[in-house]
Design a protein around this motif. Sequence first.
Motif, PDB file in Angstrom:
ATOM      1  N   LEU A 552       0.828  -1.211   0.000  1.00  0.00           N
ATOM      2  CA  LEU A 552       0.000   0.000   0.000  1.00  0.00           C
ATOM      3  C   LEU A 552       0.858   1.254   0.000  1.00  0.00           C
ATOM      4  O   LEU A 552       0.527   2.247  -0.652  1.00  0.00           O
ATOM      5  CB  LEU A 552      -0.933  -0.005   1.217  1.00  0.00           C
ATOM      6  N   LYS A 553       1.985   1.218   0.727  1.00  0.00           N
ATOM      7  CA  LYS A 553       2.865   2.383   0.767  1.00  0.00           C
ATOM      8  C   LYS A 553       3.509   2.625  -0.600  1.00  0.00           C
ATOM      9  O   LYS A 553       3.573   3.770  -1.072  1.00  0.00           O
ATOM     10  CB  LYS A 553       3.933   2.198   1.843  1.00  0.00           C
ATOM     11  N   ILE A 554       3.987   1.584  -1.265  1.00  0.00           N
ATOM     12  CA  ILE A 554       4.611   1.764  -2.584  1.00  0.00           C
ATOM     13  C   ILE A 554       3.586   2.280  -3.589  1.00  0.00           C
ATOM     14  O   ILE A 554       3.879   3.180  -4.400  1.00  0.00           O
ATOM     15  CB  ILE A 554       5.253   0.447  -3.064  1.00  0.00           C
ATOM     16  N   MET A 555       2.368   1.741  -3.545  1.00  0.00           N
ATOM     17  CA  MET A 555       1.324   2.220  -4.460  1.00  0.00           C
ATOM     18  C   MET A 555       0.953   3.672  -4.163  1.00  0.00           C
ATOM     19  O   MET A 555       0.714   4.466  -5.087  1.00  0.00           O
ATOM     20  CB  MET A 555       0.102   1.307  -4.357  1.00  0.00           C
ATOM     21  N   GLU A 556       0.916   4.021  -2.887  1.00  0.00           N
ATOM     22  CA  GLU A 556       0.639   5.407  -2.491  1.00  0.00           C
ATOM     23  C   GLU A 556       1.723   6.349  -3.033  1.00  0.00           C
ATOM     24  O   GLU A 556       1.423   7.432  -3.558  1.00  0.00           O
ATOM     25  CB  GLU A 556       0.585   5.504  -0.968  1.00  0.00           C
ATOM     26  N   LEU A 557       2.991   5.932  -2.922  1.00  0.00           N
ATOM     27  CA  LEU A 557       4.091   6.764  -3.398  1.00  0.00           C
ATOM     28  C   LEU A 557       4.085   6.877  -4.924  1.00  0.00           C
ATOM     29  O   LEU A 557       4.404   7.941  -5.479  1.00  0.00           O
ATOM     30  CB  LEU A 557       5.424   6.187  -2.911  1.00  0.00           C
ATOM     31  N   ARG A 558       3.723   5.796  -5.620  1.00  0.00           N
ATOM     32  CA  ARG A 558       3.630   5.875  -7.080  1.00  0.00           C
ATOM     33  C   ARG A 558       2.556   6.875  -7.504  1.00  0.00           C
ATOM     34  O   ARG A 558       2.790   7.699  -8.401  1.00  0.00           O
ATOM     35  CB  ARG A 558       3.332   4.488  -7.648  1.00  0.00           C
ATOM     36  N   LYS A 559       1.393   6.814  -6.865  1.00  0.00           N
ATOM     37  CA  LYS A 559       0.320   7.755  -7.209  1.00  0.00           C
ATOM     38  C   LYS A 559       0.735   9.188  -6.887  1.00  0.00           C
ATOM     39  O   LYS A 559       0.450  10.121  -7.652  1.00  0.00           O
ATOM     40  CB  LYS A 559      -0.961   7.397  -6.461  1.00  0.00           C
ATOM     41  N   ARG A 560       1.417   9.383  -5.757  1.00  0.00           N
ATOM     42  CA  ARG A 560       1.884  10.711  -5.386  1.00  0.00           C
ATOM     43  C   ARG A 560       2.820  11.260  -6.457  1.00  0.00           C
ATOM     44  O   ARG A 560       2.726  12.431  -6.849  1.00  0.00           O
ATOM     45  CB  ARG A 560       2.602  10.665  -4.042  1.00  0.00           C
ATOM     46  N   ALA A 561       3.720  10.424  -6.943  1.00  0.00           N
ATOM     47  CA  ALA A 561       4.655  10.862  -7.976  1.00  0.00           C
ATOM     48  C   ALA A 561       3.943  11.141  -9.300  1.00  0.00           C
ATOM     49  O   ALA A 561       4.243  12.134  -9.985  1.00  0.00           O
ATOM     50  CB  ALA A 561       5.736   9.793  -8.169  1.00  0.00           C
ATOM     51  N   GLN A 562       2.994  10.282  -9.655  1.00  0.00           N
ATOM     52  CA  GLN A 562       2.249  10.498 -10.897  1.00  0.00           C
ATOM     53  C   GLN A 562       1.457  11.800 -10.843  1.00  0.00           C
ATOM     54  O   GLN A 562       1.443  12.573 -11.811  1.00  0.00           O
ATOM     55  CB  GLN A 562       1.308   9.327 -11.152  1.00  0.00           C
ATOM     56  N   ASP A 563       0.797  12.068  -9.709  1.00  0.00           N
ATOM     57  CA  ASP A 563       0.011  13.287  -9.567  1.00  0.00           C
ATOM     58  C   ASP A 563       0.901  14.523  -9.599  1.00  0.00           C
ATOM     59  O   ASP A 563       0.534  15.560 -10.179  1.00  0.00           O
ATOM     60  CB  ASP A 563      -0.783  13.256  -8.253  1.00  0.00           C
ATOM     61  N   ALA A 564       2.073  14.423  -8.993  1.00  0.00           N
ATOM     62  CA  ALA A 564       2.957  15.591  -8.904  1.00  0.00           C
ATOM     63  C   ALA A 564       3.690  15.864 -10.213  1.00  0.00           C
ATOM     64  O   ALA A 564       3.912  17.029 -10.576  1.00  0.00           O
ATOM     65  CB  ALA A 564       3.965  15.393  -7.774  1.00  0.00           C
ATOM     66  N   LEU A 565       4.082  14.816 -10.931  1.00  0.00           N
ATOM     67  CA  LEU A 565       4.939  14.982 -12.096  1.00  0.00           C
ATOM     68  C   LEU A 565       4.182  14.984 -13.414  1.00  0.00           C
ATOM     69  O   LEU A 565       4.715  15.445 -14.422  1.00  0.00           O
ATOM     70  CB  LEU A 565       6.002  13.875 -12.117  1.00  0.00           C
ATOM     71  N   GLY A 566       2.967  14.438 -13.435  1.00  0.00           N
ATOM     72  CA  GLY A 566       2.193  14.434 -14.662  1.00  0.00           C
ATOM     73  C   GLY A 566       2.933  13.765 -15.804  1.00  0.00           C
ATOM     74  O   GLY A 566       3.384  12.626 -15.695  1.00  0.00           O
ATOM     75  N   SER A 567       3.104  14.500 -16.907  1.00  0.00           N
ATOM     76  CA  SER A 567       3.749  13.922 -18.093  1.00  0.00           C
ATOM     77  C   SER A 567       5.229  13.622 -17.870  1.00  0.00           C
ATOM     78  O   SER A 567       5.832  12.876 -18.645  1.00  0.00           O
ATOM     79  CB  SER A 567       3.597  14.877 -19.284  1.00  0.00           C
ATOM     80  N   LYS A 568       5.829  14.189 -16.828  1.00  0.00           N
ATOM     81  CA  LYS A 568       7.244  13.927 -16.533  1.00  0.00           C
ATOM     82  C   LYS A 568       7.447  12.594 -15.810  1.00  0.00           C
ATOM     83  O   LYS A 568       8.581  12.145 -15.654  1.00  0.00           O
ATOM     84  CB  LYS A 568       7.823  15.051 -15.666  1.00  0.00           C
TER      85      LYS A 568
END
Length: 601
Positions: A552-568
């Motif tokens: 759950l923590k790794i999935m949470e961090l992946r979503k956080r990165a996707q939301d913050a970085l968008g196309s990057k």
Amino acid sequence: MKALFTLGAVAAAALLACAPVTAAPTTPPKPASAAATVESRQINALADEYYESLARFEPVWATENGDSRFNDKLGLSISPKLRQQQFALYRSYLKRLSAIPRERLGSRDQTSHDILKFELDTALRLAPFPEHLIPIDQMVSMPVILANYAGGQGAQPLTTARDYRAYLSRLNQLVPHIDQSIVNMREGIRRGVVQPREPMLSSLPQFKQLVASKPEDSIFYTPIKNMPASFSAAEKRSLTTAYRKAIANKLNPALKRLATFIEKDYLPKTRTTAGWNALPQGAAWYAARAAAMTTTSLTPDQIHQIGLKEVARIQGEYGVTGPKMGYTGPAAGLPRWVSEQPKFKPFTSDQQVIDVFRELDAKVRTKLPSLFNLMPKSPLDLRLEPELSRATASDHYTPPAVDGSRPGVFWSVVNDPKQYGSTGMVTLYLHEGQPGHHFHIALVQELGLPNFRKFGGNNAFTEGWALYAETLGKEMGLFDKPEDYFGHLNDEMLRAARLVVDTGLHAKGWSRQRAIKYFQDTLGYSEHEARAQIERYMVWPAQALGYKIGSLKIMELRKRAQDALGSKFSLPEFHKVVLEEGTLPLAVLEAKVDRWIAEAK
């Protein structure tokens, strides 16, 4: 992973008079690289000293984690005196660590500082609890570990005469280990620190099976039956005589003492309760183990609630997937319905099962480059679990040897091929093979990390990564068939249900039967399947919590990165950030990902 927990100091100090050296040690693992500053040299020297003490205290733990230098040692870490000496060392290491200013360290050394502090704090938090008084259960014991090495397919190699002498040295040392176990268990009876009855009933046949009528019938004689043709005639004679004498005069009588003690003395004194909270200081003991295995400050009650929430979410997914498989009943009944469908049990032999895994392995290898730019060099092999441990074992992975002499291995457990379900095979391979345990554990050995990070670890990251890796089957197109996606959901449900039953058993007073019923209702397990799982949690409290909490923590961090970085955002780059510094406590991993997000912006 197999029986030994992966929590560095906790695994060795809390869960597991060395004999003279009989084999020259292999080349030691390289120490941490030379550092430019005084503080960096200090932290790396301390880390190396800590690892050496840990590996000598628990040499079988070192073997299981790929360090073969101590393959002729067994250790006696269950000795109260040696335990106290080791904990005293940990206290001295923690004092020295606190004197090293973290802010004056480089990034990688700061991570070593954080991990070392976590491991030492955790080991010392567990120090007051008498884990050594319950050294044997149906899941792991030193006699069974060494028996599983006898075929030469496990973590301990048996290819040279030196290997044979190293294994023989361990067999000789197993005798005092067995006698110390009996002493400890007698003390446990006196103090009310004993195992639950049902798991020990399950373990008794194992120990009886280890007792042979004559040396040649002993499983520990197997290496002699499999001696390489390259051995000289003199070596063959010498080793055959030595093994026969050790088994007949020392080991077999000790194994008989152990089996008799368990049956006649210990079983009548085992407890009828299922949870750790029934033991002296049991609630605090379990809370300490939960913190260790999740690397978090979550309380058992918080973990229980997370489990209930995840179970409800996954049942919602069942409601969508079931009709695609031809099931029209209530969502909660889908696992049981699947378990009753003959079409999902297509096998008639062990070989057919392993052949499907090998086909899957070939397919996954073509998918991995699009998701990873950091991959291990060590190969992965697929093997069937040895017959001795098959009845109580779970599917697992063992790491490669650092010297390249042994690959990483995914061990598949097939008791009755006609009852082996096909729906979970994709997700099981992704978890135990690649990109699950193999991509993490084998890679750790190749990153040039300090030894304590190379060979140590923690349960939340190790199992959390493997469970997260299962979800990548969707990106690889491996869940296109609804039955394969159901298999993924059902394995995820197992990890969610574990949060519920483990905390239920050990913190909320659940009975064994209530936990078994919960697994039957939630996962569609037979009574036999549910019982095997629940009895595992009864003797390994909190070990099963790390899977879901870490994932759950790794999935949470992946979503956080996707939301913050968008196309990057780059998924291969995210995976590199997660894996490139080895096994981390979850708070350390979170800080690392947050730094990456800030830099990527």
